[in-house]
Write a protein that holds these residues in place. Structure first.
Motif, short mmCIF file in Angstrom:
data_model
loop_
_atom_site.label_atom_id
_atom_site.label_comp_id
_atom_site.label_asym_id
_atom_site.label_seq_id
_atom_site.Cartn_x
_atom_site.Cartn_y
_atom_site.Cartn_z
N ILE A 155 0.86 -1.19 0.00
CA ILE A 155 0.00 0.00 0.00
C ILE A 155 0.89 1.23 0.00
N GLU A 157 0.96 5.41 -0.17
CA GLU A 157 0.12 6.62 -0.03
C GLU A 157 0.97 7.88 -0.05
N SER A 168 -1.44 7.19 6.42
CA SER A 168 -2.72 7.88 6.49
C SER A 168 -3.80 6.94 7.03
N THR A 170 -6.61 6.50 5.75
CA THR A 170 -7.17 5.79 4.59
C THR A 170 -6.33 4.57 4.24
N ALA A 171 -4.99 4.73 4.24
CA ALA A 171 -4.11 3.60 3.95
C ALA A 171 -4.30 2.49 4.97
N THR A 210 5.04 5.47 2.69
CA THR A 210 4.47 6.80 2.91
C THR A 210 5.29 7.87 2.22
N HIS A 220 -3.64 7.17 -3.14
CA HIS A 220 -3.50 5.83 -2.55
C HIS A 220 -3.48 4.78 -3.64
N THR A 234 -5.95 2.17 -7.72
CA THR A 234 -5.51 3.51 -7.33
C THR A 234 -6.68 4.47 -7.20
#
Length: 271
Positions: A155, A157, A168, A170-171, A210, A220, A234
């Protein structure tokens, strides 16, 4: 169910970037109205009209007193910091104000405290209020189930230089959704740092990378890397307006709820 004309909203962090976006969205909405604006006692915006930045008058002054700022409203929208959000929620519970929480960076203990408050008031809490991001989470759930073996999951971001938490929210939510879909515990399989001689990649892990820089609103990407192919899912945000519009959808959803803790999957009927 609360009448649509009763969607009276207080915005926390009213003089911040997200606060301005929320106020603009509320002012432009046909069924929502701004009735409160909160900011820190040190904010230079205190005493000013909450919409002065847009050249319009809202008739609502920015205040730091929580009771004063929340009492006229049925709903709070809060994208601030964990400690501030918890203080706001305690007053919301006292006054019966429902809440939409976009704040990230809560500890497990703080999340438990929010869940306890939700026994008395209705709360939508999500690390990302964007409709597109939440549809992306649903796609990731489906992809992870199909790609649970033979694919390494990473992941990545990217956010603006002012963001204070990493990865984050969200991540992390993406990681949680993927881990749950493939029967893993993110707390046990997440890898947040790589440096030096790390050895070969453990196939059971979910990696996070990150990036912080400039004015990136929020990007993301989830990479499912197999042998001979890779799949990338994405989502890129170019404006915070998507978070504001999602927040108003959450308010409309809460109008029909008395109490309980919900997320954007509930709001968007993605269960």
């Amino acid at each position: 169910m609360t009448a649509m004309t009763d969607l009276s909203i207080t915005v926390a962090g009213a003089s911040g970037r997200m606060g301005h976006m929320l106020i603009e969205a509320i002012q432009a909405s046909a069924d929502c109205r701004l009735t409160g604006a909160l900011d820190l006692p040190s904010s230079p915006a205190l005493g000013q009209d909450a919409a002065i930045f847009s050249g319009q008058a809202s008739g609502v002054q920015v205040v730091s007193d929580l009771h004063q700022g929340l009492k006229p409203s049925g709903f709070l929208i809060d994208f601030t910091r964990p400690e501030g959000t918890l203080a706001h929620l305690k007053v919301c519970r006292e006054l019966g104000v429902k809440a939409v929480i976009g704040t990230t960076g809560f500890s497990d203990a703080q999340k438990a405290e929010i869940a306890d408050i939700a026994k008395d008031i209705a709360i939508v809490m999500a690390p990302n209020m964007s409709v597109g991001v939440n549809v992306t989470l649903k796609l990731l759930q489906m992809a992870a189930q199909a790609l649970s073996t033979g694919y390494d999951i990473e992941i990545i971001e990217a956010h603006h230089r002012h963001k204070v938490d990493a990865p984050s929210g969200t991540a992390l939510k993406m990681g949680e959704v993927i881990a749950e879909a493939i029967g893993r515990d993110l707390n046990e399989c997440a890898v947040y740092e790589r440096f030096g001689h790390t050895g070969e990649r453990d196939p059971s892990t979910i990696g996070f990378s990150t990036i912080r820089g400039g004015d990136i609103v929020g990007d993301h990407t989830v990479l499912f890397a197999g042998i001979g192919e890779r799949i990338e899912v994405t989502h890129k945000s170019s404006s915070r307006s998507t978070y504001a519009q999602g927040s108003l959808r959450a308010v409309r959803y809460l109008a029909g709820q008395e109490r309980g803790l919900f997320d954007m999957f509930d709001v968007l009927n993605l269960r």
